[in-house]
Design an enzyme around this catalytic site. Structure first.
Site, PDB file in Angstrom:
ATOM      1  N   ASP A  39       0.861  -1.182   0.000  1.00  0.00           N
ATOM      2  CA  ASP A  39       0.000   0.000   0.000  1.00  0.00           C
ATOM      3  C   ASP A  39       0.891   1.223   0.000  1.00  0.00           C
ATOM      4  O   ASP A  39       1.968   1.237   0.620  1.00  0.00           O
ATOM      5  CB  ASP A  39      -0.916   0.021   1.220  1.00  0.00           C
ATOM      6  CG  ASP A  39      -1.916   1.169   1.164  1.00  0.00           C
ATOM      7  OD1 ASP A  39      -2.956   1.006   0.498  1.00  0.00           O
ATOM      8  OD2 ASP A  39      -1.640   2.218   1.764  1.00  0.00           O
ATOM      9  N   GLU A  41       1.050   5.645   0.268  1.00  0.00           N
ATOM     10  CA  GLU A  41       0.445   6.948   0.516  1.00  0.00           C
ATOM     11  C   GLU A  41       1.177   7.943  -0.378  1.00  0.00           C
ATOM     12  O   GLU A  41       2.409   7.862  -0.545  1.00  0.00           O
ATOM     13  CB  GLU A  41       0.567   7.351   1.988  1.00  0.00           C
ATOM     14  CG  GLU A  41      -0.096   6.385   2.956  1.00  0.00           C
ATOM     15  CD  GLU A  41      -1.578   6.197   2.713  1.00  0.00           C
ATOM     16  OE1 GLU A  41      -2.229   7.138   2.213  1.00  0.00           O
ATOM     17  OE2 GLU A  41      -2.088   5.106   3.010  1.00  0.00           O
ATOM     18  N   HIS A 180      -5.443   4.921   6.479  1.00  0.00           N
ATOM     19  CA  HIS A 180      -4.707   5.725   5.507  1.00  0.00           C
ATOM     20  C   HIS A 180      -3.229   5.862   5.863  1.00  0.00           C
ATOM     21  O   HIS A 180      -2.588   6.842   5.472  1.00  0.00           O
ATOM     22  CB  HIS A 180      -5.329   7.118   5.344  1.00  0.00           C
ATOM     23  CG  HIS A 180      -6.698   7.082   4.734  1.00  0.00           C
ATOM     24  ND1 HIS A 180      -6.928   6.739   3.417  1.00  0.00           N
ATOM     25  CD2 HIS A 180      -7.922   7.345   5.291  1.00  0.00           C
ATOM     26  CE1 HIS A 180      -8.231   6.790   3.178  1.00  0.00           C
ATOM     27  NE2 HIS A 180      -8.862   7.151   4.297  1.00  0.00           N
ATOM     28  N   ASP A 185      -2.841  -0.201   6.323  1.00  0.00           N
ATOM     29  CA  ASP A 185      -3.722  -0.562   5.208  1.00  0.00           C
ATOM     30  C   ASP A 185      -3.262  -1.861   4.550  1.00  0.00           C
ATOM     31  O   ASP A 185      -4.095  -2.679   4.118  1.00  0.00           O
ATOM     32  CB  ASP A 185      -3.742   0.559   4.170  1.00  0.00           C
ATOM     33  CG  ASP A 185      -4.523   1.779   4.656  1.00  0.00           C
ATOM     34  OD1 ASP A 185      -4.970   1.761   5.819  1.00  0.00           O
ATOM     35  OD2 ASP A 185      -4.681   2.736   3.869  1.00  0.00           O
TER      36      ASP A 185
END
Length: 598
Positions: A39, A41, A180, A185
């Protein structure tokens, strides 16, 4: 390994014996695969315009966590305030973090040998691939699983209102709540992945290959037939779907038999008639081929032999149309369906009667021979028809022209069919110019189509006659692994095909192929030994770059003044000056490159 020597067999359709497939043949079980759930960001949604601020990844196999990867990343640009509020990652937090060019090597090493998993995978993979390319790192050819896409296929609206990660984490009771942040995540996605595996496992998905082709849109009865592909090799060849009576339903070809047949049981197959065929099919037989040309030609022959109800093309190669210059005191053009050994002149074959009639009209435009069908003696005593009054027929019916003088027109006509179509081209060009000058564009287009039908059929016949006139052509082409692809072509028919592996003497393999090749005897006409489609495939292969002619028995050449020289001009002329404005966007369909003298 492809068999080094393979000649086409007269009856290649013996069923494959049942074997016990290995685990490798059945696919890679999901329990044995190492997954890297990742994942990201980021500062925005577009790679190149936005940067990565955090990477989190979890490596799992068989339900067991093998390791985790997490790092903040300095995106080199300020983090937008709303992104900082959403993720909790601030400019101060990433100020001392490494740049993405320093992080990528460690992450790629962590993920090496894994199947990548992400929720909305195109987003995460897009950023990672882009940054790898920008900074000069080779992006491995990862297999990718998208949990969002998979969830949309198995989760119903009654179970969850959407397929967001947070919603799915609640549905599958994930031990980590997504917030988040990349690692949290990724951990939540691990639980979602395992929950989805339980769902699809009950639907028969047990391997990575099953997972990659899975779709809830595929009927269970169709998905249950995937085992029909398990005995097929990962090799080029031809496959035949059969019903419970052994009748061939469909014939196809592929560079990878197993993968192609498996695709028929997935959502990628959307053709209605093929879906009907899959519902009837109870078996699949495969014929492994050494070369792609062999596979294409075997497919043609098998379709012509079995005429499968679900194949649409190539089922009736015997349905041909020819233009014939009859043998009688005053010859004429006749439309026939086969070539005979009668010393007549022929043009063809035509795929449709309509095209043959267009070519006949072009010839009548250039040569004023009779168009009536009555039998005539050398001294006819008949009344002339309206064509004679219009000057479009020399009217041998009332004796105004002798048989010898009439024969001069016939000789010129036969020359135009086989050697030089210039008289026909010039006659039609004059007619088109006159009609265009009078702004009769529709009539000009009709004559243009007639000219096209004649020139293209004449060029095709000359190309086919050039190769069918050779008793044998032995040709070779280098394979990607350094071996040699060998073909023995006799009178335009593929008589043998095989592969000479790298490091071996290709001449010895070629000699073995020639010794075992099919015997092809000369016949009548340019397509006596093979179907027109097969000869076209052979010529297309011979025209490819890199083909080497090893041996030849015969002369492979087309007449210099033949129809092929008119093809390029035909494609480009009459496009503007001879067309109505609404027709000017229309173009002739291009044909393959003409066979030049060798």
């Amino acid at each position: 390994m492809t068999s080094p020597v393979r000649a086409p067999e007269p009856e290649p359709l013996m069923p494959i014996r049942g074997v016990q497939p290995s685990f490798d043949d059945l696919g890679t079980p999901l329990r044995d695969i190492t997954f890297c759930i990742v994942d990201l960001e980021t500062t925005g949604g577009a790679p190149g315009e936005s940067g990565i601020t955090e990477i989190g990844a979890v490596k799992v196999r068989g339900g067991e966590v093998l390791g985790e990867f997490q790092t903040l990343v300095n995106p080199a640009d300020p983090i937008p305030p709303f992104i900082a509020v959403l993720t909790g990652i601030t400019n101060l937090m990433v100020a001392s973090s490494p740049r993405i060019d320093s992080v990528l090597p460690a992450f790629l090493e962590f993920a090496r040998g894994c199947v990548m998993v992400a929720h909305n995978a195109p987003f995460d993979m897009g950023f990672l691939k882009h940054d790898s390319l920008v900074h000069g790192y080779d992006w491995p050819d990862f297999a990718v699983v998208d949990t969002a896409l998979l969830a949309r296929r198995v989760i119903t609206p009654d179970e969850a209102p959407n397929c967001k990660l947070g919603t799915l984490a609640k549905l599958f009771r994930a031990t980590t709540t997504p917030n988040h942040r990349a690692l949290s995540d990724a951990r939540a996605t691990v639980d979602v992945l395992h929950g989805l595996f339980e769902r699809v496992g009950s639907l028969g998905v047990q391997t990575l290959e099953d997972l990659q082709t899975f779709s809830s849109r595929v009927a269970p009865a169709v998905r249950a037939k995937r085992h029909l592909s398990e005995t097929l090799p990962h090799a080029p060849g031809v496959y035949l779907f059969t019903d419970d009576r052994g009748e061939v339903l469909y014939v196809g070809k592929s560079k990878d038999l197993r993968n192609r047949v498996r695709s028929y049981f997935t959502a990628s197959e959307t053709r209605t008639r093929i879906g009907e065929m899959i519902g009837i099919a109870t078996g699949v037989r495969g014929i492994e081929c050494g070369t792609s040309l062999e596979a294409e030609i075997r497919e043609l022959r098998l379709i012509a032999e079995h005429k499968p109800r679900y194949n649409r093309r190539s089922k009736f190669p015997e349905r041909q149309h020819w233009l014939k210059v009859t043998v009688e005191p005053f010859p004429r053009l006749s439309l026939v369906k086969q070539v005979k050994d009668d010393d007549a002149g022929y043009l063809g074959p035509f795929s449709s009667r309509k095209t043959a009639e267009r070519a006949m009209a072009a010839l009548h435009e250039a040569f004023p021979i009779r168009q009536c069908t009555a039998r005539m003696s050398r001294t006819p005593q008949l009344s002339p028809c309206v064509l004679a009054e219009m000057g479009r027929c020399v009217a041998p019916c009332d004796g105004r022209i002798s048989a010898d003088s009439y024969g001069e027109f016939v000789t010129a006509l036969r020359t135009a069919l086989t050697a030089d179509p210039t008289p026909v081209v010039e006659a039609l060009d004059r007619r088109i110019d006159i009609l265009s000058a009078d702004e009769r564009f529709e009539d000009a287009a009709v004559h243009r189509d007639r000219l096209s039908a004649f020139v293209r059929s004449s060029a095709r016949m000359q190309r086919m006659a050039s190769v069918t006139g050779c008793a044998e052509i032995c040709a070779a082409r280098r394979t990607d692994d350094g071996g040699w692809e060998l073909h023995v072509i006799r009178r335009g028919r593929l008589a043998a095909a095989g592969i000479s592996p790298r490091g071996t003497d290709p001449r010895k393999y070629l000699d073995m192929l020639r010794a075992s090749a099919e015997t092809v005897l000369p016949g009548i006409g340019p397509v006596a030994s093979a179907s027109p489609e097969e000869i076209d495939l052979v010529l297309r292969w011979l025209d490819q770059p890199g083909i080497r002619l090893v041996e030849m028995d015969g002369t492979w050449t087309c007449p210099i003044s033949g129809a092929a020289r008119h093809l390029t001009r035909l494609d480009n002329s009459h496009s503007e000056q001879h067309q109505h404005p609404t027709e000017r966007r229309r173009r002739m369909r291009p044909v393959g490159p003409a066979l030049t003298p060798r």
